[in-house]
Scaffold this motif. Structure first.
Motif, short mmCIF file in Angstrom:
data_model
loop_
_atom_site.label_atom_id
_atom_site.label_comp_id
_atom_site.label_asym_id
_atom_site.label_seq_id
_atom_site.Cartn_x
_atom_site.Cartn_y
_atom_site.Cartn_z
N PRO A 2 0.85 -1.20 0.00
CA PRO A 2 0.00 0.00 0.00
C PRO A 2 0.88 1.25 0.00
N PHE A 3 0.41 2.32 -0.61
CA PHE A 3 1.18 3.56 -0.56
C PHE A 3 1.01 4.17 0.83
N TYR A 4 2.10 4.27 1.56
CA TYR A 4 2.05 4.95 2.85
C TYR A 4 3.27 5.84 2.99
N PRO A 16 -6.88 12.10 14.86
CA PRO A 16 -8.18 12.42 14.26
C PRO A 16 -8.53 11.48 13.11
N THR A 17 -9.79 11.46 12.73
CA THR A 17 -10.22 10.61 11.63
C THR A 17 -9.56 11.07 10.31
N GLY A 18 -9.31 10.11 9.44
CA GLY A 18 -8.84 10.43 8.09
C GLY A 18 -7.42 10.92 8.00
N CYS A 19 -6.56 10.57 9.00
CA CYS A 19 -5.19 11.09 8.94
C CYS A 19 -4.19 9.97 8.64
N GLY A 20 -4.66 8.78 8.26
CA GLY A 20 -3.74 7.76 7.77
C GLY A 20 -3.55 6.55 8.68
N LYS A 21 -4.34 6.42 9.75
CA LYS A 21 -4.12 5.30 10.68
C LYS A 21 -4.42 3.95 10.01
N THR A 22 -5.52 3.87 9.29
CA THR A 22 -5.89 2.61 8.64
C THR A 22 -4.89 2.26 7.55
N GLY A 66 1.85 16.01 -1.37
CA GLY A 66 2.29 14.85 -2.15
C GLY A 66 1.29 13.70 -2.04
N ILE A 67 0.77 13.47 -0.83
CA ILE A 67 -0.20 12.38 -0.63
C ILE A 67 -1.47 12.65 -1.42
N VAL A 68 -1.98 13.88 -1.33
CA VAL A 68 -3.24 14.21 -2.01
C VAL A 68 -3.05 14.09 -3.54
N SER A 104 -10.03 16.43 6.89
CA SER A 104 -8.99 15.41 7.00
C SER A 104 -8.30 15.20 5.66
N THR A 105 -7.18 14.51 5.70
CA THR A 105 -6.49 14.16 4.45
C THR A 105 -7.45 13.37 3.55
N ARG A 106 -8.25 12.50 4.17
CA ARG A 106 -9.20 11.69 3.38
C ARG A 106 -10.14 12.59 2.56
N LEU A 107 -10.66 13.65 3.21
CA LEU A 107 -11.59 14.53 2.49
C LEU A 107 -10.88 15.28 1.36
N LEU A 108 -9.61 15.61 1.56
CA LEU A 108 -8.87 16.30 0.50
C LEU A 108 -8.70 15.37 -0.71
N VAL A 109 -8.48 14.10 -0.41
CA VAL A 109 -8.35 13.11 -1.49
C VAL A 109 -9.70 13.01 -2.24
N HIS A 110 -10.78 13.02 -1.49
CA HIS A 110 -12.11 12.97 -2.15
C HIS A 110 -12.30 14.17 -3.07
N ARG A 120 -0.88 12.24 -5.18
CA ARG A 120 -0.71 10.84 -5.56
C ARG A 120 -2.01 10.05 -5.43
N GLU A 121 -2.74 10.27 -4.36
CA GLU A 121 -3.95 9.48 -4.11
C GLU A 121 -5.11 9.88 -5.02
N SER A 122 -5.17 11.17 -5.39
CA SER A 122 -6.33 11.61 -6.18
C SER A 122 -6.00 11.79 -7.65
N PRO A 130 5.49 7.71 5.46
CA PRO A 130 5.72 7.86 6.90
C PRO A 130 5.78 9.35 7.28
N VAL A 131 5.26 9.65 8.45
CA VAL A 131 5.21 11.04 8.88
C VAL A 131 6.28 11.30 9.93
N SER A 132 6.60 10.26 10.70
CA SER A 132 7.63 10.41 11.72
C SER A 132 8.33 9.05 11.85
P1 ADP Z 1 -7.90 6.97 9.46
O1 ADP Z 1 -7.80 5.49 9.57
O2 ADP Z 1 -6.92 7.72 10.30
O3 ADP Z 1 -9.32 7.48 9.66
P2 ADP Z 1 -7.13 6.54 6.69
O4 ADP Z 1 -5.93 5.71 6.92
O5 ADP Z 1 -8.35 5.87 6.16
O6 ADP Z 1 -7.51 7.40 7.99
O7 ADP Z 1 -6.68 7.73 5.71
C1 ADP Z 1 -7.55 8.35 4.82
C2 ADP Z 1 -6.89 8.51 3.47
O8 ADP Z 1 -5.88 9.52 3.56
C3 ADP Z 1 -6.18 7.27 2.99
O9 ADP Z 1 -7.06 6.44 2.25
C4 ADP Z 1 -5.08 7.85 2.11
O10 ADP Z 1 -5.62 8.16 0.83
C5 ADP Z 1 -4.75 9.16 2.76
N1 ADP Z 1 -3.59 9.19 3.66
C6 ADP Z 1 -3.55 9.81 4.88
N2 ADP Z 1 -2.33 9.75 5.40
C7 ADP Z 1 -1.55 9.08 4.52
C8 ADP Z 1 -0.16 8.70 4.50
N3 ADP Z 1 0.68 9.03 5.51
N4 ADP Z 1 0.29 8.03 3.41
C9 ADP Z 1 -0.54 7.72 2.41
N5 ADP Z 1 -1.86 8.04 2.37
C10 ADP Z 1 -2.36 8.72 3.40
#
Ligand code: ADP
Length: 270
Positions: free
Chosen positions: A17-19, A44-50, A187-189, A223-229, A191-193, A21-23
């Motif tokens: 998966p594309f991830y 917070p929600t949508g910041c990359g935990k999943t 860069g994330i937004v 959140s980052t997720r909403l920016l991708v949307h 690449r993802e969108s 790292p932030v730290s």
């Molecule tokens: P959370 O689990 O924190 O609610 P997600 O892991 O579902 O959030 O992140 C939402 C979206 O944001 C991901 O699907 C991905 O597109 C993007 N994203 C956020 N942080 C990162 C990251 N560090 N690297 C890659 N994608 C990220």
């Protein structure tokens, strides 16, 4: 009496998966994993935990079993139950029991949403006993060596009623997640969108403005997720202001005045 077991191959993350790292979260998680320490992801929600969990599961080559916790989720849902099928009583493992047996990574997302009785099964797994009590079967199952328990919670949402107790949180190595720095997030937004970096940078700028409104009308910023949307909508030909309204502002709040205020912010950026 049959016991349903896990078809582990279905839970492996096949492709990297594309991830981004932030730290130092990747190395700390790996060290915790190797030491059998459970991990708590805060943020917070949508910041990359999943996404981080998917990446770690791929990196460690372990199956990943994710459970989105909700207020009806009980210990039985996690551990398993007896079901009667065609006159035969069958025990069906819940997701946590499957993970414990298979040596998978179990990710309990938004753990504080679950019923209080879930802690009864999590606590003995989250200390050095590493056992899962199966009350209904009168059994304790020892976790496979590769098993890893990870939970997440969002400190921003918590009320006194729904906070993570000290007795729970003090069992975990805690990793703090937040929105990435602006260059990384751009860069994330992008690449993802698929949106151009210049447009991604504007989305990130707009997100920063909404994040400043947290606590003064907004429960959370974008959140980052909403920016991708929003980025995906833009790539599909939607006007950026409309993409921000539908993909971000309306998702953040129902308050008509806040929606107007957030829309004004996006119009100032695009
Ligand atoms: P959370 O689990 O924190 O609610 P997600 O892991 O579902 O959030 O992140 C939402 C979206 O944001 C991901 O699907 C991905 O597109 C993007 N994203 C956020 N942080 C990162 C990251 N560090 N690297 C890659 N994608 C990220």
């Amino acid at each position: 009496m049959a016991v349903n077991t896990l078809k582990t191959e279905e839970y492996f993350v096949q492709e990297e998966p594309f991830y981004h790292p932030v730290s130092d979260e990747v190395t700390v998680f790996e060290a915790a994993y190797r030491n059998h320490l459970p991990v708590l992801l805060k943020g917070p929600t949508g910041c990359g935990k999943t996404r981080f969990m998917e990446y770690m599961a791929w990196r460690l080559q372990r199956p990943l079993i994710t459970v989105s916790c909700h207020d009806d989720l009980t210990a039985t849902d996690l551990v398993g139950r007896y079901l009667i099928k065609g006159g035969e009583t069958t025990w069906v493992d819940g997701p946590l029991a499957r993970a414990v047996r298979a040596g998978a990574i179990c990710y309990l997302d938004e753990i504080v949403e679950a019923r209080k009785d879930t802690m009864v099964v999590i606590h003995p797994l989250a200390d050095d006993r590493r056992v899962l009590p199966m009350e209904k079967r009168g059994e304790l199952i020892a976790a496979e060596d590769a098993f890893c328990l990870t939970i997440s919670y969002n400190p921003g949402y918590q009320s006194v009623l729904k906070d993570l107790k000290q007795s729970t949180r003090q069992r975990f190595v805690a990793l703090e997640f937040d929105y990435p720095g602006s260059d990384t997030e751009t860069g994330i937004v992008a690449r993802e969108s698929g949106v151009a970096p210049e447009v991604a940078a504007r989305l990130v700028k707009f997100a920063g403005m909404t994040r400043n409104l947290k606590g003064s009308g907004l429960e959370e910023g974008a959140s980052t997720r909403l920016l991708v949307h929003a980025g995906k909508l833009i790539v599909s030909g939607i006007d950026p202001v409309v993409a921000c309204r539908t993909g971000i502002a309306q998702a953040l709040t129902d308050d008509p005045e806040m929606i107007i205020a957030v829309n004004e912010l996006s119009s100032s950026v695009f």
